[in-house]
Scaffold this motif. Structure first.
Motif, PDB file in Angstrom:
ATOM      1  N   VAL A 208     -12.942  40.256 -38.625  1.00  0.00           N
ATOM      2  CA  VAL A 208     -12.000  39.892 -37.566  1.00  0.00           C
ATOM      3  C   VAL A 208     -12.339  40.624 -36.277  1.00  0.00           C
ATOM      4  CG1 VAL A 208     -10.200  39.435 -39.257  1.00  0.00           C
ATOM      5  CG2 VAL A 208     -10.312  41.687 -38.190  1.00  0.00           C
ATOM      6  N   VAL A 209     -11.774  40.109 -35.163  1.00  0.00           N
ATOM      7  CA  VAL A 209     -11.990  40.749 -33.860  1.00  0.00           C
ATOM      8  C   VAL A 209     -10.780  41.556 -33.423  1.00  0.00           C
ATOM      9  CG1 VAL A 209     -13.652  39.023 -33.099  1.00  0.00           C
ATOM     10  CG2 VAL A 209     -11.219  38.653 -32.646  1.00  0.00           C
ATOM     11  N   ALA A 210      -9.637  41.371 -34.099  1.00  0.00           N
ATOM     12  CA  ALA A 210      -8.430  42.116 -33.761  1.00  0.00           C
ATOM     13  C   ALA A 210      -7.413  41.897 -34.877  1.00  0.00           C
ATOM     14  CB  ALA A 210      -7.837  41.662 -32.427  1.00  0.00           C
TER      15      ALA A 210
ATOM     16  N   ARG B 119      -8.543  51.592 -35.477  1.00  0.00           N
ATOM     17  CA  ARG B 119      -9.218  52.570 -34.614  1.00  0.00           C
ATOM     18  C   ARG B 119     -10.530  53.007 -35.248  1.00  0.00           C
ATOM     19  NH1 ARG B 119      -3.754  54.391 -33.800  1.00  0.00           N
ATOM     20  NH2 ARG B 119      -4.000  56.095 -35.284  1.00  0.00           N
ATOM     21  N   GLU B 120     -10.545  53.169 -36.592  1.00  0.00           N
ATOM     22  CA  GLU B 120     -11.772  53.579 -37.272  1.00  0.00           C
ATOM     23  C   GLU B 120     -12.833  52.483 -37.203  1.00  0.00           C
ATOM     24  OE1 GLU B 120     -12.367  56.607 -38.696  1.00  0.00           O
ATOM     25  OE2 GLU B 120     -10.448  57.218 -37.855  1.00  0.00           O
ATOM     26  N   TYR B 121     -12.403  51.221 -37.201  1.00  0.00           N
ATOM     27  CA  TYR B 121     -13.349  50.111 -37.144  1.00  0.00           C
ATOM     28  C   TYR B 121     -13.637  49.664 -35.708  1.00  0.00           C
ATOM     29  CZ  TYR B 121     -13.407  49.226 -42.190  1.00  0.00           C
ATOM     30  OH  TYR B 121     -13.598  49.332 -43.545  1.00  0.00           O
ATOM     31  N   GLY B 122     -12.971  50.267 -34.717  1.00  0.00           N
ATOM     32  CA  GLY B 122     -13.200  49.902 -33.325  1.00  0.00           C
ATOM     33  C   GLY B 122     -12.635  48.546 -32.959  1.00  0.00           C
ATOM     34  N   LEU B 123     -11.494  48.161 -33.573  1.00  0.00           N
ATOM     35  CA  LEU B 123     -10.882  46.852 -33.321  1.00  0.00           C
ATOM     36  C   LEU B 123      -9.572  47.010 -32.557  1.00  0.00           C
ATOM     37  CD1 LEU B 123     -11.209  45.283 -36.892  1.00  0.00           C
ATOM     38  CD2 LEU B 123     -12.640  44.774 -34.908  1.00  0.00           C
ATOM     39  N   PRO B 124      -9.278  46.137 -31.602  1.00  0.00           N
ATOM     40  CA  PRO B 124      -7.958  46.157 -30.963  1.00  0.00           C
ATOM     41  C   PRO B 124      -6.873  45.820 -32.002  1.00  0.00           C
ATOM     42  CG  PRO B 124      -9.520  44.836 -29.693  1.00  0.00           C
ATOM     43  CD  PRO B 124     -10.163  45.117 -31.002  1.00  0.00           C
ATOM     44  N   ALA B 125      -5.702  46.408 -31.833  1.00  0.00           N
ATOM     45  CA  ALA B 125      -4.594  46.121 -32.738  1.00  0.00           C
ATOM     46  C   ALA B 125      -3.272  46.249 -32.003  1.00  0.00           C
ATOM     47  CB  ALA B 125      -4.607  47.067 -33.936  1.00  0.00           C
ATOM     48  N   VAL B 126      -2.390  45.291 -32.251  1.00  0.00           N
ATOM     49  CA  VAL B 126      -0.999  45.369 -31.812  1.00  0.00           C
ATOM     50  C   VAL B 126      -0.165  45.327 -33.077  1.00  0.00           C
ATOM     51  CG1 VAL B 126       0.856  44.284 -30.508  1.00  0.00           C
ATOM     52  CG2 VAL B 126      -1.478  44.232 -29.625  1.00  0.00           C
ATOM     53  N   VAL B 127       0.599  46.375 -33.333  1.00  0.00           N
ATOM     54  CA  VAL B 127       1.374  46.486 -34.563  1.00  0.00           C
ATOM     55  C   VAL B 127       2.865  46.526 -34.225  1.00  0.00           C
ATOM     56  CG1 VAL B 127      -0.492  47.649 -35.777  1.00  0.00           C
ATOM     57  CG2 VAL B 127       1.160  49.016 -34.527  1.00  0.00           C
ATOM     58  N   GLY B 128       3.688  46.336 -35.253  1.00  0.00           N
ATOM     59  CA  GLY B 128       5.134  46.418 -35.049  1.00  0.00           C
ATOM     60  C   GLY B 128       5.697  45.308 -34.180  1.00  0.00           C
ATOM     61  N   THR B 129       5.090  44.109 -34.220  1.00  0.00           N
ATOM     62  CA  THR B 129       5.608  42.998 -33.404  1.00  0.00           C
ATOM     63  C   THR B 129       6.904  42.433 -33.969  1.00  0.00           C
ATOM     64  OG1 THR B 129       4.362  41.345 -34.642  1.00  0.00           O
ATOM     65  CG2 THR B 129       3.272  42.339 -32.740  1.00  0.00           C
ATOM     66  N   GLY B 130       7.126  42.630 -35.263  1.00  0.00           N
ATOM     67  CA  GLY B 130       8.361  42.170 -35.886  1.00  0.00           C
ATOM     68  C   GLY B 130       8.353  40.726 -36.337  1.00  0.00           C
ATOM     69  N   ARG B 131       7.627  39.841 -35.627  1.00  0.00           N
ATOM     70  CA  ARG B 131       7.764  38.406 -35.942  1.00  0.00           C
ATOM     71  C   ARG B 131       6.486  37.609 -35.692  1.00  0.00           C
ATOM     72  NH1 ARG B 131       8.803  35.672 -31.109  1.00  0.00           N
ATOM     73  NH2 ARG B 131       8.907  37.057 -29.317  1.00  0.00           N
ATOM     74  N   ALA B 132       5.345  38.254 -35.729  1.00  0.00           N
ATOM     75  CA  ALA B 132       4.091  37.542 -35.464  1.00  0.00           C
ATOM     76  C   ALA B 132       3.818  36.474 -36.525  1.00  0.00           C
ATOM     77  CB  ALA B 132       2.925  38.524 -35.393  1.00  0.00           C
ATOM     78  N   VAL B 133       4.017  36.827 -37.799  1.00  0.00           N
ATOM     79  CA  VAL B 133       3.736  35.875 -38.872  1.00  0.00           C
ATOM     80  C   VAL B 133       4.635  34.645 -38.763  1.00  0.00           C
ATOM     81  CG1 VAL B 133       3.831  35.522 -41.372  1.00  0.00           C
ATOM     82  CG2 VAL B 133       2.843  37.630 -40.445  1.00  0.00           C
ATOM     83  N   ALA B 134       5.908  34.858 -38.413  1.00  0.00           N
ATOM     84  CA  ALA B 134       6.849  33.742 -38.316  1.00  0.00           C
ATOM     85  C   ALA B 134       6.629  32.913 -37.049  1.00  0.00           C
ATOM     86  CB  ALA B 134       8.288  34.276 -38.345  1.00  0.00           C
ATOM     87  N   THR B 135       6.058  33.523 -36.012  1.00  0.00           N
ATOM     88  CA  THR B 135       5.945  32.846 -34.716  1.00  0.00           C
ATOM     89  C   THR B 135       4.624  32.126 -34.527  1.00  0.00           C
ATOM     90  OG1 THR B 135       7.384  34.525 -33.715  1.00  0.00           O
ATOM     91  CG2 THR B 135       6.069  33.188 -32.212  1.00  0.00           C
ATOM     92  N   LEU B 136       3.529  32.772 -34.909  1.00  0.00           N
ATOM     93  CA  LEU B 136       2.205  32.222 -34.640  1.00  0.00           C
ATOM     94  C   LEU B 136       1.794  31.221 -35.716  1.00  0.00           C
ATOM     95  CD1 LEU B 136       0.433  35.509 -33.507  1.00  0.00           C
ATOM     96  CD2 LEU B 136       1.410  33.718 -32.059  1.00  0.00           C
ATOM     97  N   ARG B 137       0.784  30.411 -35.390  1.00  0.00           N
ATOM     98  CA  ARG B 137       0.281  29.406 -36.316  1.00  0.00           C
ATOM     99  C   ARG B 137      -1.244  29.501 -36.401  1.00  0.00           C
ATOM    100  NH1 ARG B 137       4.627  29.761 -37.367  1.00  0.00           N
ATOM    101  NH2 ARG B 137       6.362  28.269 -37.378  1.00  0.00           N
TER     102      ARG B 137
END
Length: 512
Positions: free
Chosen positions: A457-459, A476-494
């Motif tokens: 993956v890229v992020a 951070r160990e793999y050098g990938l961007p990450a946004v965590v704690g969004t609360g609802r990414a799985v339910a919102t995105l497709r």
């Protein structure tokens, strides 16, 4: 462990006592941690050695000739109680060093916040990064197996079929292939005892481990072999992470007055020391302990089904531990007297009712949080591990009424960088095979079972997590961007939606 505040008049006395006890741990950390590993592994062996075979029609002759003096039924009762009490004992050890470790990190964290106004949480965490920990060993073992396949010139055989049994049969026809197959089997214990539960690594028996789903580690080995054939680097960029942490630490060190440099260095060194345990304990307890605990529980379930006490193996997991003990007692009493037991007739309706409740809850898509929102979130572990902050709670409330709640997701800046890519929603490790190179991984949370995906993956975007969550640390160990704690990414995105992941600002933007 309690969210109840200490009485104000006790704080000074408690602080003095805490300092003495914490100081002892910090001064003797390496020795205590070595002892900790030994005692956890000892109890792990105890759990793995328990047996819940079906109760025999007749006690074996060895019960008499060996002067055992007690029955297989007694051992069921004893060993189930021992298994549960051992789990609780190990969980006492789980927290023996954990919060004291976080306390050291938080001390460094708060010093930085005071000494460097405006410093980001990510910059502080980067100064502690580059961990050489056993938690990454399972994925490293898969990479090692891939490299061995190339060295032994059996890579083409491994890539020849997705059926592991077929591949192993083919491999055993040559000396090099036999060596690789034996290496694979040796590696399974303990490095494939990795739970695939996406939320709490050991939280549910239903997901199983890599060893239960061998297609997961095997598919990853195949992917690493393909990448090696293209002369790609498959190892984590540990040297770069270490160089970055030293550079960042030096840049902030240079801003300090000479009187504060020694304190800064001492706190940083301690934070790095304790953080090895904070990550590694997950492997020992959340994975190895729970893998053994659930394996033995399933063994008991199979025996109860074979004896006609339960209709289905899953029935056992609809009962509380005290009810399981009651069921075992009833089963042993019926077995030892020859009278019919009441287990299936009594517990059957209870199990069916709970199955119905469970199915409704499992189908529910909950909001990020339930109940009245707190005025302020200031408990540090809640913030660091789970990404629940005053601002995130307010953001969830605002998003309920916002027109852009389908195009903007806000979370915690877990790992720096900005990239774009298509969404790939993964709810469990069994779906990781669907992840394609270049995808943005969107998930509830991650665990070490997900490590091979980070090479593709890229992020990463997760519903749960703070700056020190597993997802943030590993990215951070793999050098990938990450946004965590969004609360609802799985339910919102497709799946397939193109998104921009801004790991510096903690924002995910839907582009289409």
């Amino acid at each position: 462990m309690t969210p109840v505040p200490a009485p104000p008049e006790q704080i000074a006395e408690r602080a003095e006592a805490f300092a003495a006890r914490a100081g002892y741990y910090y001064q003797n950390w390496d020795a205590i941690y070595a002892e900790w590993k030994a005692k956890v592994l000892d109890r792990l062996d105890l759990v793995k050695g328990l047996r819940f075979d079906p109760l025999p029609d007749r006690e074996p002759l060895e019960t008499v000739t060996g002067h055992v003096g007690h029955s297989a039924g007694f051992r069921w009762e004893r060993d189930f109680s021992l298994m549960v009490s051992t789990m609780y004992e190990i969980y006492q050890w789980h927290f023996e060093l954990l919060n004291i470790g976080y306390a050291a990190y938080l001390t460094f964290f708060e010093f930085c916040k005071t000494a460097f106004p405006g410093i980001g949480d990510k910059s502080i965490s980067q100064m502690v990064g580059g961990l050489h920990v056993e938690l990454y060993r399972p994925d490293d073992e898969l990479k090692r197996l891939a490299k061995e396949a190339v060295r032994l010139e059996v890579g083409e055989i491994i890539l020849g079929s997705d059926d592991l049994t077929t591949v192993l049969d083919e491999l055993r026809r040559t000396a090099g292939g036999t060596a690789w197959a034996e290496d694979w089997e040796r590696t399974r214990d303990p490095w494939f005892h990795i739970n695939t539960d996406p939320g709490h690594p050991g939280g549910s028996h239903r997901f199983g481990t890599w060893d239960d789903h061998l297609d997961i580690p095997f598919g990853s080995v195949q992917e690493y072999i393909r990448r090696l054939s293209k002369e790609e680097v498959i190892d984590r960029p540990t040297a770069e992470v270490l160089a970055d942490r030293e550079r960042i630490a030096q840049e902030y060190r240079d801003l300090l007055s000479p009187d504060d440099v020694a304190s800064f260095d001492d706190m940083l060194a301690l934070a790095r020391k304790v953080f090895v345990y904070i990550e590694e304990h997950v492997l020992y307890i959340e994975h190895w302990l729970w893998a053994a605990f659930w394996k033995k529980s399933k063994e008991l379930a199979r025996s109860l089904v074979s004896m006609g006490v339960l209709a289905d193996e899953e029935d056992l997991f609809m009962l509380r531990r005290t009810e399981v003990a009651e069921l075992i007692f009833d089963t042993v009493a019926a077995w030892s007297t020859g009278a019919p037991g009441r287990g299936r007739a009594y517990f059957g309706p209870i199990i069916e009712q709970r199955r119905a409740v469970f199915s409704v809850l499992e189908a529910w898509e909950p909001p990020p949080a339930l109940g009245p929102p707190p005025t302020e979130v200031n408990e540090p572990l809640t913030i660091m591990l789970w990404g629940i902050t005053t601002s995130s709670v307010l953001g969830w409330l605002e998003d309920q009424d916002s027109d852009d709640n389908a195009t903007i997701l806000r979370g915690v800046a877990g790992s720096g960088g900005v990239v774009e890519g298509p969404v790939r929603i993964v709810r469990s490790a069994t779906e990781l095979a669907e992840v394609q190179p270049g995808d943005v991984l969107v998930c509830p949370a991650t665990s070490p079972a997900w490590a091979p995906a980070f090479s593709r993956v890229v992020a990463t975007v997760s519903d749960v997590g703070g700056i020190m969550s597993h997802t943030a640390i590993v990215c951070r160990e793999y050098g990938l961007p990450a946004v965590v704690g969004t609360g609802r990414a799985v339910a919102t995105l497709r799946n397939g939606q193109r998104v921009r992941v801004d790991g510096d600002a903690g924002v995910v933007t839907v582009l289409d």
